[in-house]
Write a protein that holds these residues in place. Sequence first.
Motif, PDB file in Angstrom:
ATOM      1  N   PHE A 266       0.857  -1.177   0.000  1.00 24.35           N
ATOM      2  CA  PHE A 266       0.000   0.000   0.000  1.00 24.35           C
ATOM      3  C   PHE A 266       0.896   1.232   0.000  1.00 24.35           C
ATOM      4  CE2 PHE A 266      -4.283  -1.652   0.978  1.00 24.35           C
ATOM      5  CZ  PHE A 266      -3.962  -2.977   1.216  1.00 24.35           C
ATOM      6  N   ARG A 267       0.320   2.379  -0.309  1.00 26.86           N
ATOM      7  CA  ARG A 267       1.106   3.603  -0.244  1.00 26.86           C
ATOM      8  C   ARG A 267       0.232   4.750   0.265  1.00 26.86           C
ATOM      9  NH1 ARG A 267       2.013   4.666  -6.747  1.00 26.86           N
ATOM     10  NH2 ARG A 267      -0.137   5.269  -7.257  1.00 26.86           N
ATOM     11  N   GLN A 268       0.906   5.724   0.836  1.00 31.02           N
ATOM     12  CA  GLN A 268       0.199   6.894   1.351  1.00 31.02           C
ATOM     13  C   GLN A 268       0.991   8.143   1.005  1.00 31.02           C
ATOM     14  OE1 GLN A 268      -0.827   6.694   5.517  1.00 31.02           O
ATOM     15  NE2 GLN A 268      -2.387   8.255   5.295  1.00 31.02           N
TER      16      GLN A 268
ATOM     17  N   THR B 200      -1.647 -12.546  -8.580  1.00 29.39           N
ATOM     18  CA  THR B 200      -1.394 -11.166  -8.199  1.00 29.39           C
ATOM     19  C   THR B 200      -2.517 -10.272  -8.691  1.00 29.39           C
ATOM     20  OG1 THR B 200      -0.135 -10.777 -10.242  1.00 29.39           O
ATOM     21  CG2 THR B 200       1.119 -11.481  -8.300  1.00 29.39           C
ATOM     22  N   TYR B 201      -2.636  -9.115  -8.070  1.00 28.40           N
ATOM     23  CA  TYR B 201      -3.661  -8.158  -8.483  1.00 28.40           C
ATOM     24  C   TYR B 201      -3.115  -6.764  -8.246  1.00 28.40           C
ATOM     25  CZ  TYR B 201      -8.164  -5.830  -8.882  1.00 28.40           C
ATOM     26  OH  TYR B 201      -9.195  -5.022  -9.277  1.00 28.40           O
ATOM     27  N   TYR B 202      -3.190  -5.922  -9.289  1.00 27.12           N
ATOM     28  CA  TYR B 202      -2.602  -4.596  -9.254  1.00 27.12           C
ATOM     29  C   TYR B 202      -3.668  -3.510  -9.319  1.00 27.12           C
ATOM     30  CZ  TYR B 202       1.843  -6.895 -10.367  1.00 27.12           C
ATOM     31  OH  TYR B 202       2.963  -7.679 -10.345  1.00 27.12           O
ATOM     32  N   ALA B 203      -3.374  -2.391  -8.674  1.00 28.31           N
ATOM     33  CA  ALA B 203      -4.186  -1.199  -8.880  1.00 28.31           C
ATOM     34  C   ALA B 203      -3.971  -0.726 -10.312  1.00 28.31           C
ATOM     35  CB  ALA B 203      -3.789  -0.115  -7.890  1.00 28.31           C
ATOM     36  N   ASP B 204      -4.995  -0.153 -10.890  1.00 27.33           N
ATOM     37  CA  ASP B 204      -4.883   0.305 -12.280  1.00 27.33           C
ATOM     38  C   ASP B 204      -3.766   1.335 -12.445  1.00 27.33           C
ATOM     39  OD1 ASP B 204      -8.476   0.262 -12.977  1.00 27.33           O
ATOM     40  OD2 ASP B 204      -6.955  -1.310 -13.062  1.00 27.33           O
TER      41      ASP B 204
ATOM     42  N   ARG C 247      -8.138  -4.302   0.548  1.00 30.33           N
ATOM     43  CA  ARG C 247      -8.457  -3.293   1.551  1.00 30.33           C
ATOM     44  C   ARG C 247      -7.474  -3.384   2.702  1.00 30.33           C
ATOM     45  NH1 ARG C 247     -14.274  -3.975   3.590  1.00 30.33           N
ATOM     46  NH2 ARG C 247     -13.573  -6.151   3.751  1.00 30.33           N
ATOM     47  N   ALA C 248      -7.042  -2.238   3.191  1.00 27.65           N
ATOM     48  CA  ALA C 248      -6.072  -2.210   4.280  1.00 27.65           C
ATOM     49  C   ALA C 248      -6.597  -2.931   5.508  1.00 27.65           C
ATOM     50  CB  ALA C 248      -5.720  -0.763   4.619  1.00 27.65           C
ATOM     51  N   ILE C 249      -7.865  -2.848   5.746  1.00 32.75           N
ATOM     52  CA  ILE C 249      -8.456  -3.457   6.943  1.00 32.75           C
ATOM     53  C   ILE C 249      -8.357  -4.981   6.905  1.00 32.75           C
ATOM     54  CG2 ILE C 249     -10.805  -3.680   6.052  1.00 32.75           C
ATOM     55  CD1 ILE C 249     -11.784  -2.723   8.793  1.00 32.75           C
TER      56      ILE C 249
ATOM     57  N   GLY D 162      -1.056  14.010   2.804  1.00 38.38           N
ATOM     58  CA  GLY D 162      -2.387  14.564   2.756  1.00 38.38           C
ATOM     59  C   GLY D 162      -3.437  13.667   2.144  1.00 38.38           C
ATOM     60  N   LYS D 163      -3.060  12.433   1.825  1.00 36.03           N
ATOM     61  CA  LYS D 163      -4.010  11.510   1.200  1.00 36.03           C
ATOM     62  C   LYS D 163      -4.170  10.258   2.040  1.00 36.03           C
ATOM     63  CE  LYS D 163      -3.273  12.990  -3.565  1.00 36.03           C
ATOM     64  NZ  LYS D 163      -3.008  12.527  -4.970  1.00 36.03           N
ATOM     65  N   GLU D 164      -5.217   9.514   1.737  1.00 38.63           N
ATOM     66  CA  GLU D 164      -5.447   8.266   2.439  1.00 38.63           C
ATOM     67  C   GLU D 164      -4.538   7.165   1.884  1.00 38.63           C
ATOM     68  OE1 GLU D 164     -10.178   8.893   3.598  1.00 38.63           O
ATOM     69  OE2 GLU D 164      -9.559   7.251   2.290  1.00 38.63           O
ATOM     70  N   ARG D 165      -4.341   6.168   2.711  1.00 37.70           N
ATOM     71  CA  ARG D 165      -3.559   5.015   2.268  1.00 37.70           C
ATOM     72  C   ARG D 165      -4.318   4.304   1.151  1.00 37.70           C
ATOM     73  NH1 ARG D 165      -0.651   1.426   6.786  1.00 37.70           N
ATOM     74  NH2 ARG D 165      -0.185   3.584   7.349  1.00 37.70           N
ATOM     75  N   GLU D 166      -3.602   3.938   0.102  1.00 42.16           N
ATOM     76  CA  GLU D 166      -4.249   3.287  -1.026  1.00 42.16           C
ATOM     77  C   GLU D 166      -3.551   1.981  -1.390  1.00 42.16           C
ATOM     78  OE1 GLU D 166      -4.138   5.521  -4.666  1.00 42.16           O
ATOM     79  OE2 GLU D 166      -1.959   5.606  -4.719  1.00 42.16           O
ATOM     80  N   PHE D 167      -4.349   1.088  -1.917  1.00 45.70           N
ATOM     81  CA  PHE D 167      -3.868  -0.217  -2.353  1.00 45.70           C
ATOM     82  C   PHE D 167      -2.987  -0.086  -3.581  1.00 45.70           C
ATOM     83  CE2 PHE D 167      -3.864  -4.600  -3.442  1.00 45.70           C
ATOM     84  CZ  PHE D 167      -4.131  -4.686  -4.795  1.00 45.70           C
ATOM     85  N   VAL D 168      -1.912  -0.866  -3.625  1.00 45.02           N
ATOM     86  CA  VAL D 168      -1.031  -0.898  -4.787  1.00 45.02           C
ATOM     87  C   VAL D 168      -1.087  -2.263  -5.471  1.00 45.02           C
ATOM     88  CG1 VAL D 168       1.347  -0.687  -5.601  1.00 45.02           C
ATOM     89  CG2 VAL D 168       0.512   0.834  -3.791  1.00 45.02           C
ATOM     90  N   VAL D 169      -0.806  -3.334  -4.712  1.00 42.90           N
ATOM     91  CA  VAL D 169      -0.741  -4.655  -5.308  1.00 42.90           C
ATOM     92  C   VAL D 169      -0.798  -5.693  -4.197  1.00 42.90           C
ATOM     93  CG1 VAL D 169       1.783  -4.630  -5.272  1.00 42.90           C
ATOM     94  CG2 VAL D 169       0.600  -6.152  -6.860  1.00 42.90           C
ATOM     95  N   THR D 170      -1.285  -6.894  -4.558  1.00 41.15           N
ATOM     96  CA  THR D 170      -1.295  -7.996  -3.617  1.00 41.15           C
ATOM     97  C   THR D 170      -0.832  -9.266  -4.312  1.00 41.15           C
ATOM     98  OG1 THR D 170      -2.658  -9.259  -2.044  1.00 41.15           O
ATOM     99  CG2 THR D 170      -3.714  -8.572  -4.088  1.00 41.15           C
ATOM    100  N   ILE D 171      -0.290 -10.193  -3.540  1.00 42.82           N
ATOM    101  CA  ILE D 171       0.180 -11.464  -4.075  1.00 42.82           C
ATOM    102  C   ILE D 171      -0.260 -12.567  -3.128  1.00 42.82           C
ATOM    103  CG2 ILE D 171       2.448 -11.243  -2.952  1.00 42.82           C
ATOM    104  CD1 ILE D 171       3.623 -12.639  -5.480  1.00 42.82           C
TER     105      ILE D 171
END
Length: 125
Positions: free
Chosen positions: A36-38, A57-61, A108-110, A41-50
């Motif tokens: 994930f990355r943050q 694997t699954y990537y953010a667009d 999701r981070a949660i 001033g922004k919320e944490r966002e998903f980047v990729v999972t394995i």
Amino acid sequence: VQLQAFGGGLVQAGGSLRLSCAVSGRTFNNYAMGWFRQAPGKEREFVVTIAWRGDNTYYADSVKGRFTISRDNAENTVYLQMNSLKPEDTAVYYCAARRSDNTRHFVRAIEYDYWGQGTLVTVSS
């Protein structure tokens, strides 16, 4: 489970970096991993999972085609190869882990139980 992310730094736009996340404390094979990355001033966002086996694997667009995740279960390490970096990729990057014995994607981070401390990636224009 302890995670330690490293490999961040300053790079020019179009350059590359490889992040690493070392995992200790449990059997790494049984864990799905994510990045994930943050940005400031922004919320944490998903980047990729394995998935735990590394075959799913699954990537953010926003990073698809530029970033590649991989894992070495023998070394208890997950990697994030980042190519063609853009200024908008500037952020603190976090690796995360959760126990999983299937190939389901976790975006999701949660959904993650364990987090590394983050490593800063700065891309200059």
